[in-house]
Design a protein around this motif. Structure first.
Motif, PDB file in Angstrom:
ATOM      1  N   GLN A  55       0.820  -1.210   0.000  1.00 59.15           N
ATOM      2  CA  GLN A  55       0.000   0.000   0.000  1.00 59.15           C
ATOM      3  C   GLN A  55       0.854   1.261   0.000  1.00 59.15           C
ATOM      4  O   GLN A  55       0.518   2.238  -0.664  1.00 59.15           O
ATOM      5  CB  GLN A  55      -0.962  -0.029   1.181  1.00 59.15           C
ATOM      6  CG  GLN A  55      -2.015  -1.100   0.994  1.00 59.15           C
ATOM      7  CD  GLN A  55      -2.989  -1.189   2.148  1.00 59.15           C
ATOM      8  OE1 GLN A  55      -2.841  -0.524   3.162  1.00 59.15           O
ATOM      9  NE2 GLN A  55      -3.999  -2.030   1.995  1.00 59.15           N
TER      10      GLN A  55
ATOM     11  N   ASP B  39       2.351   1.615  -3.582  1.00 60.25           N
ATOM     12  CA  ASP B  39       1.323   1.953  -4.568  1.00 60.25           C
ATOM     13  C   ASP B  39       0.802   3.382  -4.410  1.00 60.25           C
ATOM     14  O   ASP B  39       0.450   4.024  -5.395  1.00 60.25           O
ATOM     15  CB  ASP B  39       0.153   0.973  -4.481  1.00 60.25           C
ATOM     16  CG  ASP B  39       0.552  -0.452  -4.829  1.00 60.25           C
ATOM     17  OD1 ASP B  39       1.658  -0.662  -5.379  1.00 60.25           O
ATOM     18  OD2 ASP B  39      -0.241  -1.362  -4.529  1.00 60.25           O
ATOM     19  N   SER B  40       0.747   3.876  -3.175  1.00 61.10           N
ATOM     20  CA  SER B  40       0.229   5.227  -2.929  1.00 61.10           C
ATOM     21  C   SER B  40       1.339   6.273  -2.879  1.00 61.10           C
ATOM     22  O   SER B  40       1.072   7.431  -2.572  1.00 61.10           O
ATOM     23  CB  SER B  40      -0.580   5.251  -1.632  1.00 61.10           C
ATOM     24  OG  SER B  40       0.259   4.938  -0.534  1.00 61.10           O
TER      25      SER B  40
ATOM     26  N   LEU C 262      -1.045  -1.257  -8.511  1.00 58.73           N
ATOM     27  CA  LEU C 262      -1.626  -1.945  -7.373  1.00 58.73           C
ATOM     28  C   LEU C 262      -0.915  -3.287  -7.212  1.00 58.73           C
ATOM     29  O   LEU C 262      -0.860  -4.080  -8.155  1.00 58.73           O
ATOM     30  CB  LEU C 262      -3.126  -2.170  -7.592  1.00 58.73           C
ATOM     31  CG  LEU C 262      -3.871  -2.923  -6.501  1.00 58.73           C
ATOM     32  CD1 LEU C 262      -3.962  -2.075  -5.233  1.00 58.73           C
ATOM     33  CD2 LEU C 262      -5.262  -3.312  -6.979  1.00 58.73           C
TER      34      LEU C 262
END
Length: 141
Positions: free
Chosen positions: A23, A26-27, A76
């Motif tokens: 996460q 990906d962010s 993702l």
């Protein structure tokens, strides 16, 4: 054999750090990505176009990972099949991954798939990745 509270907490902590890595990457959250790795972390690429690349120390690992962000499409990570075994003060484990990217037309494409080979350690009361080797589906290790 029933697991005790410590074993359950360790398992949840390891699952959490694997998910947190995906996460954060990906962010594009560098601060959270920093929390995922130990100060002496090592990252190795055992396949793909970056085969043979290695980063040692959290700062170098972060520089290698975040250096890909400017030119990368939205992405993702999906991880699964996480297995790990306690090993001394840490744990060793594997997890399979799919890496999806969003194409210009909005569709998703599997960019890569493979396996993370990890060594986990405790740092400041939480589980972190001390060593990660990345393999890719269909390529020799």
């Amino acid at each position: 054999m029933a697991l005790g509270r410590a074993e359950i907490e360790d398992a949840l902590g390891i699952y959490d750090v694997v998910a947190a890595y995906c996460q954060a990457y990906d962010s594009h959250n560098r601060e959270e990505l920093e929390r995922v790795f130990s100060p002496d972390a090592t990252l190795r690429l055992l396949g793909g176009t970056s085969r043979g690349d290695e980063a040692r120390g959290r700062d170098d690992v972060l520089a290698w990972l975040t250096g890909r962000w400017p030119s990368a499409p939205p992405c993702l990570h999906l991880t699964g099949n996480l297995r790990f075994t306690p090993s001394g003060e840490g744990a060793e484990g594997t997890s399979d991954f799919l890496f999806l990217v969003k194409k210009e037309d909005g569709s998703l494409q599997i960019s890569s798939a493979g396996r993370y080979l990890d060594r986990f350690a405790r740092h400041e009361g939480r589980w972190v990745i001390a060593e990660r080797s990345i393999t890719f589906l269909g390529e020799p290790v």
